[in-house]
Design an enzyme around this catalytic site. Sequence first.
Site, mmCIF file in Angstrom:
data_model
loop_
_atom_site.group_PDB
_atom_site.id
_atom_site.type_symbol
_atom_site.label_atom_id
_atom_site.label_comp_id
_atom_site.label_asym_id
_atom_site.label_seq_id
_atom_site.Cartn_x
_atom_site.Cartn_y
_atom_site.Cartn_z
ATOM 1 C CD GLU A 35 65.329 -25.077 -31.450
ATOM 2 O OE1 GLU A 35 65.049 -25.895 -30.819
ATOM 3 O OE2 GLU A 35 66.157 -24.087 -30.822
ATOM 4 C CG LEU A 64 68.419 -27.317 -32.262
ATOM 5 C CD1 LEU A 64 69.060 -29.104 -32.519
ATOM 6 C CD2 LEU A 64 68.920 -27.075 -30.774
ATOM 7 C CD GLU A 66 67.003 -24.281 -27.251
ATOM 8 O OE1 GLU A 66 68.128 -24.261 -27.426
ATOM 9 O OE2 GLU A 66 66.483 -25.199 -28.065
ATOM 10 N N PRO A 95 68.408 -22.237 -21.719
ATOM 11 C CG PRO A 95 69.172 -23.537 -23.704
ATOM 12 C CD PRO A 95 68.285 -23.362 -22.718
ATOM 13 C CG HIS A 135 61.492 -33.840 -23.755
ATOM 14 N ND1 HIS A 135 62.546 -34.125 -23.481
ATOM 15 C CD2 HIS A 135 61.302 -33.266 -25.170
ATOM 16 C CE1 HIS A 135 63.255 -34.271 -24.352
ATOM 17 N NE2 HIS A 135 62.484 -33.817 -25.661
#
Lengths: 331, 356
Positions: A35, A64, A66, A95, A135
Site C-alpha cells: 500500500e 488497501l 492486507e 488481517p 502502529h
Amino acid sequence: MEMRVKTNKLTMVQAVTDGLRTMLQKKEEVVLLGEDIGSNGGVFRATEGLMEEFGEERVMDTPLSEAGLMGTAIGMAINGMIPVAEIQFLGFIYPAYEQIATHATRIRMRTMGKYTVPMVIRAPYGAGIRAPEIHSDSAEALFTHMPGMKVVCPSTPYDAKGLLIASIEDPDPVLFLEPLRLYRAGKEEVPEGEYRVEIGKAARRREGSDVTLIAWGAMAAQASKAAEKLEQTGVSCEVIDLRTLYPLDKETIAESVQKTGRAVIVQEAHATGGLANDVMGVINDTSFLYLRAPITRVSGFDVPVPFFSLEEHYLPDTERIIQAVEKVIHY
Amino acid sequence: MENGFEMIQIMDENGNLVNEEFKSYISESLTKEMYEKMILVRTFDRKAISLQRQGRLGTYAPFEGQEAAQVGSASALKERDWLFPTYRDHAAAITFGHSLPHVLLYWNGRMEGCTVPSGKRIFPPAVPIATQLPHAAGAALAEKRRGTGNAAIVYFGDGATSEGDFHEGLNFASVFKSPVVFFNQNNHFAISVPIEKQMNSRTIAQKSVAYGIPGYRIDGNDIFAVYFYTKQALERARQGEGPTLLEAVTWRYGAHTTADDPKKYRNQEESLSKKRTIDPLLRLERYMKNEGIWEDDWANLVQKEAEEQIEGAVAEMEAFPPPDVNDLFDHVFAEPTWTIREQKEEYMNQIRGAGR
C-alpha cells in the site's frame, strides 16, 4: 591486490531502498507490492523512486487490503515470481496473519516441495517514534512460533541491506522486520551492489567479560548504550545482536554466555510468550552449568503497546537494562 | 428475475435445450464425455463415503449433487491453466487430471494426496474459507505478466462470500485484470447455515457489480450452461479482459462432511425431491433420451468402467507404502533449520530405540 568496494553513507531506510533496487535490477522475477509504495514511495520512503525506475508492473501500489496483498503475493510466489510485500506497519499485519499462518508457511510441506513461497514480507515495526496507536507493536513472537517462516531483524544500515538481499534470495518465506526507531537513527558505510549478511547468524556488537546482553532491533542499540554506561562503572558487557529471530544463532549465544557466565535478554515485546523466553531456552540447553546467576529478561510489559504519551514507560530504557545487569552481577 | 441476474440455462430440468444458440456446439461426443465424467465422480463420491463408514478413509467431504458444476467447469480448462480447489472440489480436480488414488490418500491423512501428476497445476485443497481466492488472483497475474495466455479457476462455496478474502481476491483480480475465473458453487448451505442467513443480497452473481466485472448466475446442475459459460469466462481472461464471477446454483444432497448429520439442518424431503427433478446426471440422461443418443448398454458399461477404475484406485491407495517419518521434518524449509534437524535426530533415535 585488495579490491576496493565503493560505499555510501546511508541510513537504514536508505539501505533498504538500496537493497530493493539491487534485487530489482538483478532479477526480473522480483516484484514489490504494498500500500502506497508506488508514487508515494512508501510512508517511510523505503521504496522512493523505485516505481519511476522499474515501472508499475514491478513496483505495485495495491488496494488497501492486507490479506488480499498477502494472498496475491503467495499466488505470485508459487507461480515463479519473488514478491516483496510491504505491510505498512507490523501492527497492521493481523488481517494477513491467516494467509501467512495457513498458507505461506505450510505450502512447501503440504505439497512436499512441489510449490514453495520464496517471498519476503517487509514490515516496519516497534515503538519510539510517537506513532498513533496500534502502529508500534512488536509481534515477532507470533511469527517465530509459526514453523515454515524465517524472521529477520536488522539493527544497522549495513545489515539491513545485506540481510534483505539474503532474504529475497532465500527459497522460503521471510518476515523482514525493520525497526522504525532505527530507520534514520544514524548513517553507516554501505557497499554498493550486492552483498549478503547470512540469515541465522548473530553479530557480536561489543566484546565483554562480565555479562552478555542479548537483544535485537531497536533494543540492540539500547543494549549497546547501556553497555557503554556500565563500562564507566567497571562492568564489562558483551552485546549480542541476534539479527535473525528464527532460527536463532545457538552457537553465538552459547559461546558468549559460557564466557561471561551471565545473561540479560532485552526485548521490546511483551514478556509473556516472547522470544526472550526462547533465548533463555537456548542458554538453558547449552550453557546451564556456566551460569553464575539466573538469566534475566528486560521486556515491554504485558500490556498493549500504549499511546505514545506513555511509550517511554513501556519501552525498556538504559536504566532498566542497567538495573538488570547489576542484579545479575550482584546475585 | 433476480436483480438483473436471472438464472441462465441451456438445458432445462426435462433435458430440453432452451437456448438454441449453443445447439451446434453440443455434439454427441461432448455429451457422452460429460456423462462419463459425471458418473465417474459420483461413483467415486459414493465409494469414498462407504470407505469412510468402514474406517478405511478419514473424514471426507462429499459433493453428490454438484457434479455438473465441478465437471462442467473443470472441463473448460486448458492443459496449462491453474485450478485452485477447496476440500469439496475433488470432482473438479479429478476432471482436470488429478489422480484418483492421490485424492483418496488426501482423505486418508496423507500429505502425498496434495501432490498431483507432473505437469498438472492443481493447488492443494484450501481448508480455510476463501483464502484461495487471492492465490488464484496472484498466480493468474504471474501468467499475465509472462504473457502466456494461461488462466486460473478458483472454486468456493456460498459461505465463502461472507469472508474478507472473497472480497479482497475479487478486488485485487479486478484492479490488476488477472486472468481468473471465480467459480462459486452455491449449494445453499455453509455447513448448517442457509444462504438466507448468510447474506442479504439476492444473488452471489450480483456481487460482481461492486468489482466492475461480469457476473453470471447459471444453473449449476445444467452441465452445458456450466461448461459453456466457464469456457467463455476463461476465454475472456485469456484475452486480457480480466476476471469473471460465476455463480453456479446447485444443491448438495449429503452432509458437509462425514462427521455431521444433514438431517439436522437440511430438509431431507427437499433433497429427495431435488434428486428426482434437478439432478445433473438425470437431466443429462433425459437430454440424451430426447435426442435419441441414449443406449442402456452404453450407460451400463460406463457405470461398470467407473466402478472398475475406482476399485483400482482404492487398491492402489491401500497398497501405498506407509508414511515416512522423514516427511514430518523434511519439507518445512528448503534446508531444515537447526531446531528441526535436532528434533528430528532425537526423535529418530527414540523411535529406533523403541523399534517403531
